[in-house]
Design an enzyme around this catalytic site. Sequence first.
Site, PDB file in Angstrom:
ATOM      1  N   ILE A 857       0.816  -1.215   0.000  1.00 27.40           N
ATOM      2  CA  ILE A 857       0.000   0.000   0.000  1.00 27.40           C
ATOM      3  C   ILE A 857       0.851   1.267   0.000  1.00 27.40           C
ATOM      4  O   ILE A 857       0.298   2.371  -0.019  1.00 27.40           O
ATOM      5  CB  ILE A 857      -0.944   0.021   1.223  1.00 27.40           C
ATOM      6  CG1 ILE A 857      -0.132  -0.074   2.515  1.00 27.40           C
ATOM      7  CG2 ILE A 857      -1.958  -1.101   1.133  1.00 27.40           C
ATOM      8  CD1 ILE A 857      -0.983  -0.010   3.764  1.00 27.40           C
ATOM      9  N   ARG A 859       5.263   3.038  -0.238  1.00 25.97           N
ATOM     10  CA  ARG A 859       6.715   2.872  -0.273  1.00 25.97           C
ATOM     11  C   ARG A 859       7.340   4.158   0.229  1.00 25.97           C
ATOM     12  O   ARG A 859       6.949   5.246  -0.194  1.00 25.97           O
ATOM     13  CB  ARG A 859       7.208   2.556  -1.692  1.00 25.97           C
ATOM     14  CG  ARG A 859       8.727   2.383  -1.800  1.00 25.97           C
ATOM     15  CD  ARG A 859       9.141   2.174  -3.234  1.00 25.97           C
ATOM     16  NE  ARG A 859      10.585   2.121  -3.383  1.00 25.97           N
ATOM     17  CZ  ARG A 859      11.314   1.015  -3.287  1.00 25.97           C
ATOM     18  NH1 ARG A 859      10.727  -0.127  -3.046  1.00 25.97           N
ATOM     19  NH2 ARG A 859      12.627   1.054  -3.437  1.00 25.97           N
ATOM     20  N   GLY A 860       8.308   4.044   1.133  1.00 24.21           N
ATOM     21  CA  GLY A 860       8.978   5.204   1.696  1.00 24.21           C
ATOM     22  C   GLY A 860      10.451   5.203   1.394  1.00 24.21           C
ATOM     23  O   GLY A 860      10.959   4.408   0.596  1.00 24.21           O
ATOM     24  N   GLY A 861      11.153   6.134   2.057  1.00 17.18           N
ATOM     25  CA  GLY A 861      12.578   6.260   1.818  1.00 17.18           C
ATOM     26  C   GLY A 861      13.383   5.131   2.403  1.00 17.18           C
ATOM     27  O   GLY A 861      14.494   4.874   1.956  1.00 17.18           O
ATOM     28  N   TYR A 862      12.876   4.451   3.420  1.00 25.58           N
ATOM     29  CA  TYR A 862      13.654   3.382   4.053  1.00 25.58           C
ATOM     30  C   TYR A 862      12.845   2.114   4.238  1.00 25.58           C
ATOM     31  O   TYR A 862      13.147   1.294   5.093  1.00 25.58           O
ATOM     32  CB  TYR A 862      14.195   3.855   5.400  1.00 25.58           C
ATOM     33  CG  TYR A 862      13.149   4.403   6.351  1.00 25.58           C
ATOM     34  CD1 TYR A 862      12.508   3.576   7.269  1.00 25.58           C
ATOM     35  CD2 TYR A 862      12.799   5.740   6.316  1.00 25.58           C
ATOM     36  CE1 TYR A 862      11.555   4.071   8.123  1.00 25.58           C
ATOM     37  CE2 TYR A 862      11.841   6.242   7.178  1.00 25.58           C
ATOM     38  CZ  TYR A 862      11.236   5.409   8.085  1.00 25.58           C
ATOM     39  OH  TYR A 862      10.279   5.910   8.936  1.00 25.58           O
ATOM     40  N   VAL A 865       5.536  -0.519   2.680  1.00 25.64           N
ATOM     41  CA  VAL A 865       4.425  -0.745   3.597  1.00 25.64           C
ATOM     42  C   VAL A 865       3.456  -1.732   2.945  1.00 25.64           C
ATOM     43  O   VAL A 865       3.062  -1.557   1.788  1.00 25.64           O
ATOM     44  CB  VAL A 865       3.707   0.572   3.940  1.00 25.64           C
ATOM     45  CG1 VAL A 865       2.617   0.328   4.979  1.00 25.64           C
ATOM     46  CG2 VAL A 865       4.707   1.596   4.457  1.00 25.64           C
ATOM     47  N   ASP A 974      10.843  13.210   9.401  1.00 24.94           N
ATOM     48  CA  ASP A 974      10.274  13.034   8.060  1.00 24.94           C
ATOM     49  C   ASP A 974       8.779  13.386   8.077  1.00 24.94           C
ATOM     50  O   ASP A 974       7.958  12.636   7.576  1.00 24.94           O
ATOM     51  CB  ASP A 974      10.488  11.597   7.583  1.00 24.94           C
ATOM     52  CG  ASP A 974      10.283  11.463   6.072  1.00 24.94           C
ATOM     53  OD1 ASP A 974      10.231  12.502   5.389  1.00 24.94           O
ATOM     54  OD2 ASP A 974      10.163  10.328   5.585  1.00 24.94           O
TER      55      ASP A 974
END
EC number: 2.7.11.1
Length: 1288
Positions: A857, A859-862, A865, A974
Site C-alpha cells: 500500500i 513505499r517510503g525512503g527506508y 508498507v 520526516d
Amino acid sequence: MEGSFQFNKSKQTNNNSSLDSNNIINDNINNNLNFENNNNNNNNNNNNNNNNNNNNNNNNTNNNNTTNDTSKTSANSTSTEDDEEDILGNRKKDTTGSRVLPMDTSLTGAAEPSKKRKNTQDDSEVEVQYHPQKRASFSLNISPTQLQNDLSLNIFNVSNSNNNNNSNNNNNNNNNNNNNNNKINNNSNLILNSSVDSTTSSNNNNNKNSNDNQQPQQQPEEIEGELNRERQERDKMLHEEAEIEQYKYGDGEEGENYEIMVTPHHRTSFGHITSANSDETTNNESGSPINSRKMVTDEEDPHSSHNEDHQSDQDNHGQFMNDEHQSTDDDQNKSDNEKESESARNSGDLQQKVHNSKDESTVSTPQHIFNNGNGEGEEEDDDDEEYDVPLRIQTVANNKSTKLSLSNCWLKVIPTDVWSILELRDLDLSANQLKKVSKSIGLLVHLKRLRLNHNQLTALPKELYSLPRLTTLYLNNNNFKVVPKEINRLTSLKTLDLSFNQITDISPQTNLHQMTNLVELRLRYNQLSSLPQNMLESNHLQVLWLEGNRLPLNKAILKKSPSEILSFLRGYKPPNKKVNDKVINKAHVNPALPPIDTASTIAVAQVFAQKELDTKKRKKENLDDFKKQHIETELKLKQLEEELQIANAKATKFEEEASLLQQQFNNPNTPTGPSLNLPSILLNQPHLGWDQQQQQQQQQSPNVSTPPISTSPVLTGGQQVVNGISQISLLSPTQQINNPPSPVTQFNQASPQHNNNQQQQQQQQQQQQQQQQQQQQQQQQQQQQQQQQQQQQQQQQQQQQNGSPQQPHVNNNNNNNIQQNKDHQFPVPTIPAKIIEVEKPFEWEVPLSEIAIGARIGRGGYGQVFRGSWRGTEVAVKMLFNDNVNLKLISDLRKEVDLLCKLRHPNIVLFMGACTEPSSPCIVTEYLSRGSLANILLDESIEMDWGLRLQLGFDCARGMTYLHSRNPIIIHRDLKTDNLLVDDSWQVKVADFGLATVKSHTFAKTMCGTTGWVAPEVLAEEGYTEKADVYSYAIVLWELLTRLIPYAGKNTMQVVRSIDRGERLPMPAWCPPKYAALMNRCWETDPTHRPSFPEILPIMEGMISEFQKEKKESIAQGRPIPYVGPPEKDPSNKQPPQNMATTIQQQLAQQQPQQLLEQQILLQVQQQAQLQHLQQQLEQQQKLQQQLQQQIAHPNNPNNFYFQQQLQQQQFQQQLQQHQQHFQQQQQQQQQQQQQQQQQQQQQQQQLQQTGSPIDNRLNYNFNNSNNSDIQPMQQENNYRMNINDKK
C-alpha cells in the site's frame, strides 16, 4: 658555469652573508637617498680602480660620475623619458612619508586600498582585496616573443650591473653574486623595492676586501634557454597563485615545510648554503625566516598551533624528508651550477621587468609590508577579505573563468553562488574554517582540481565522489579519521593528499589498488599502524609518502620507490614485544618483569590517587578546591594517555615507560643507582614538585649542572613517582570504590617527615589489610581464569566434534601481568573485571511467520508498507531495507521500538511490535482505512471545507506536541502529509516517527523523496532538532491550504537551491491573514525564530473556533458557509442542489428544450417533404390538363374525358385544402399541449419547493403522453398519404 655565477663555499662567504643581509636591510630602509649620491660614494671609496676591467662589456670610458650615469641609462633603456620622470617623482613622494619602502609605480600603489590583479586567462582586470598574509603575485604583460626580441636588454641585467661594479671597484666576485642571491632570498618584496643601482651599491659596500675575479659574458644561447625556463616556472607560479602559507603549513604541493627540510647545511633553490647557526639569515622562498614567526601571529594563523605540535617530530625527520622527497622537487633535478645561474639571472630578469611594467594593475603588493611591521590595518584587511569573497565569485562568473580561489578567507560555509559557476575546472577552498561541504558540489561536473586542505573537515558528501573529471584532490591538514570508502569512485583521480590528519585505519573496501590512474598518494603524519592487503598489491603508484606514521618503516626503506615499500610491508612480520633489557639493567630492576599496557599504568595511578583522596578527606580540606583539582587532573590524565601514544612512533615505548613505573612501584627499596628517564609530559608540570627534587640534587652535588628544560628530569626514588603520577592521574572517587588503597606508606618510610611510631603502626595495619584484600582478589581472579580455561576447553572439544578449525586464544594483558607477577612481594593493582550483562529478551518481538502479508500500500525512503493481518487484527507492516543491517543496527532498533511501543496518544499511530530478524526487519503498526492525508488532499471528488482542514492541521500539531514532550525528545525527521494517516472519523494520526537509527542510516535515500519538507539547516547537514519538524509542519499547512504538491515540476537540486536562497512556497492572495502569519513563522530560516508546537496549538485552536462561529451565523442567516480556496471553485457562485427531486427537475428542465427543438426540426423536415410531394402532383395534373385540352381540340374524340378529369381535379384540390387545414390544427394542438406541460412543470416545482416531497410518476406519464400525442398526427398523415397514392 663559471664567473660570477659560481658559488663560494668558504667560511668567509658564510660570514659575509650575515653582513650582506644587514646591509641590504639598511639599504632598503634608507632607499630614499639619491641614486647618484650612493654611486658617487662608492666611486670615492674606490678611486684607484676606475674603468680597467669592463671596457669589453660596457664600452664605458668616462670617469666615475659618467659611469654611474651610463649604468643608469643602460638599466632603463627600455623605458622612455616620461617613465623615468614618473619613477623619480614617486620616489620623492615616498621619502616624504613615514618609513614606507620606496618602490616604483609599477609595483606599489600603496595609496589605493584595493589592488588589481591581472587574470591569468584573459586580459580583463580583476579587483581583488588582499589578505595581510598573502604574497605578491608577479603578473607581467610580456609575451615570449618580446622576451626573445629583447635578449640584448635582458642580458645587461645580469652582466652590465656586475660589470659596472667591476669598472668602479674591480672586485666583483663570487661573493657579490652570493650577496645578490641572499638579498633575493631575504624578502621577495625587497627585490621589487630595490633597483639595479642600489644592488650594485650594496655589493660595492660589502665587498671591499674580496678577491678580484672578472666575470665573462654569457653566451646568448645559454641565456635564452635559461630565460625560457625561468619564464615557464614563473608562469606556473602565477597560474597556481602560490601563497606564503604553502611553505608554513607544508601541504606538500609547491613546497614542504622548511622547518622540516632545513639541515645544518642545506642548499636552497637559489643555490646558496644556509648555516644552522645563523637563524636570522636562513630564509625560505617566501621571504620569512625559518626559525622566526614574526610574519604570522597566533591570532592571524589558526594553523600555527598544529605546526608547533609536530615540531619535535619534524625536527627528527628533517634530514630524512629532505632525502626522501628529493626526486619530487623541481629545484633538485637541476645541477648546482644551473641553480646558481638561474638565481643570478632571476634577479636580473625581475629587475628588468620592474622597469618595463608601468601599469599598477599588473602588479600587486601586500599592504602589511608598508605598516612598519606593527600589524596596522590588519583588521581592515580581514573585513576587506570577507567583502572580497562575493566580488571574486561575481568576477569569475562574469568572465566565465575556469578557476576560483577562495583560500584564506575565514569561510565557515561555502557560498551558494559558487555552485552556479558550472564551468569551474579549478576550485581552491584551502585555509578556511570549513566543517562540511555542501552536496551541491556535485553540480561542478567539469571540476578537475579541488583544494580543501587546512580546514576542519571530517567527512565529504557522496556527490563529490561522482565528479567524473577530478584529477587532483588535496585534503591534508583536516580532521579525517578514516579514508573515505567511496574515494575509489573517482576514477580519474591522479593525486590524493591526506597528510596531517588523524587517520588510524584504511578499510579494505576502499580498493585503492583499483584506482589505476592514481599515481601520487600522500599519507604523511597520520596514525596508521598497518595497510590493507589489497593496497599492498598496488603497482601503479609512483609517489607514496608514509612518514610520520606507526608503520615499521625506517629511513632507508622510505627512500625507496613505492613498489619496494609495499613489497617490504607484504613480507613484514611483527616481532614479539619485549622489555628493553638494557633499560631494566640500568634501573637495577629484575629483568624478568614483563611490560604492561596503558590500562595497567592508569590502574597504578588510580590506586595512588585513591589513597591521596582518602588522606585529603581525613584532613577535611575544601571540597570545592578538591573538585577543581579533580577536573584538572582528569584532563591531564587523558592528555598523558593521548600524547604518549601519539608522540611515540613505536608502540612499545609507552609500555616500556609504564613498565619502569610499575617496577619502581614493586621495588621501592632498591638502591639509588642510574635514574629512570620518564617522558617530558609527566615532568614539565610546575606543581608536581620536580623543582624541589632538582634543588635537593643541587644541594647534594653542587658541582653538577642541572639539565635544560627540554630534557626530562630523572627520579631517584619511589616517592617522586607516587607524587607525580598521583597528581596527574587523580580520578573520580566513584570509579575507584572497588580498588583497594595502595601501600604508599612504604615509600614514605624513606622521608624524614614521617617518623612517628603511631603513624608507622597505622601504616603496618593498613598494609596487612591491603595484602589480605589483594590475596582475595588474586584468588578470585585465579578462579575466573580456571573457569575461562574450562570453557575454552569445552569450546575446543565442540569445535573438534563439529569439524570447525580451532582459533588461537589471546589472553588479556592485565591477566598475563597478574599471573606472571604472583610471586612478587608487592602485587600490581588491577582494573576490576567488567560484568557482562545478559541481554534481555525483546518484549515486543513479532515473528514474521505470524504475520499474513497482503498487498503493498505504499513505499517510503527506508522501507515498503504492506497491508497484513496479525493475530486477527488488521495491521500495517513496514518492511525495512536490509542493505547494511548489522548487529548494532538491530540492537539500536530494538531500543527505539521498545520506546515507541510504550507511546499512547489519540493522534499517534499505535506501534504494536517489530520483527528484529536481520534477514527481514519490519515494524508492525495499526492500520487506518482512509490512508494518507496526501491522497485525500489530491482527490478533488472529496469536498473538504475550511473547518475540516483546520481540524486536520490541529490534530497533527497535537501529535507532534506529544512526541516533543517525551524524555528523551522524539524527533520525527520526516514529517509530511504522506506520513499523516486518517481514520474513519477523520482524525489525523502521526506515523513513521522516531526510528532515528534507521533514518540516519538511510539519510540519502530519504532525502531523495522529501526534499521539499526538509529544513535548510538539515540540507546544510547541521543536524536535526525539534525545530526541523516545525519547518516541515509549515509545508503541511501549505498543502492543507492549497491542496497541491509542493515544488511541483522542480527537481531535487532546484528545490535545494531555492531553499538555500531563502525562497519559500507562494502564498495565495485568498489565504487568511492569521494562517499566513503562522506559516511564515514556521518556515523561518533561523530555527530559533520558529515557534514550538505547544505555541502552535492555541493559534490553531483560535482559528478553528472563529470558523465555527462564522459557520453558525451564516447558517442562521441563510448565507452560504464561509469558503477558503480558489475563487473559481467557490460553490456559492452556483445553486447548490437541495435534494434529489430538484436535481431531477433541473435535468428535465435542461432536457425538455432540447427535445422540443429536435421535434420542431423533424416537423419542418416532414412538412418540406410533403410540400415537395404536392408540387410534384400538381405538375403531373398540369400535364394531364394539357393532354385533355389537346384531346378536346380534336373533334374526333368519342369520350367526354375532359369533364371527368375536371371533376377529379376539383376533388383533389378540395382534399388538398382539407389536408392543409388538418395539418394546421395539429400544429395548434401541439403548441397548446406544450403550454400545458410547462404550466404543469411550474406547478410541480412550486409544490416541491413548498413540501419538499419527491416527484411522482406523473412527470414520466405526461412526458410519455406528450411524445405519443406528437407521434399520432404524424402517423395519421402518413396513412392518409398512402391512401391517396393507392387511389392514384
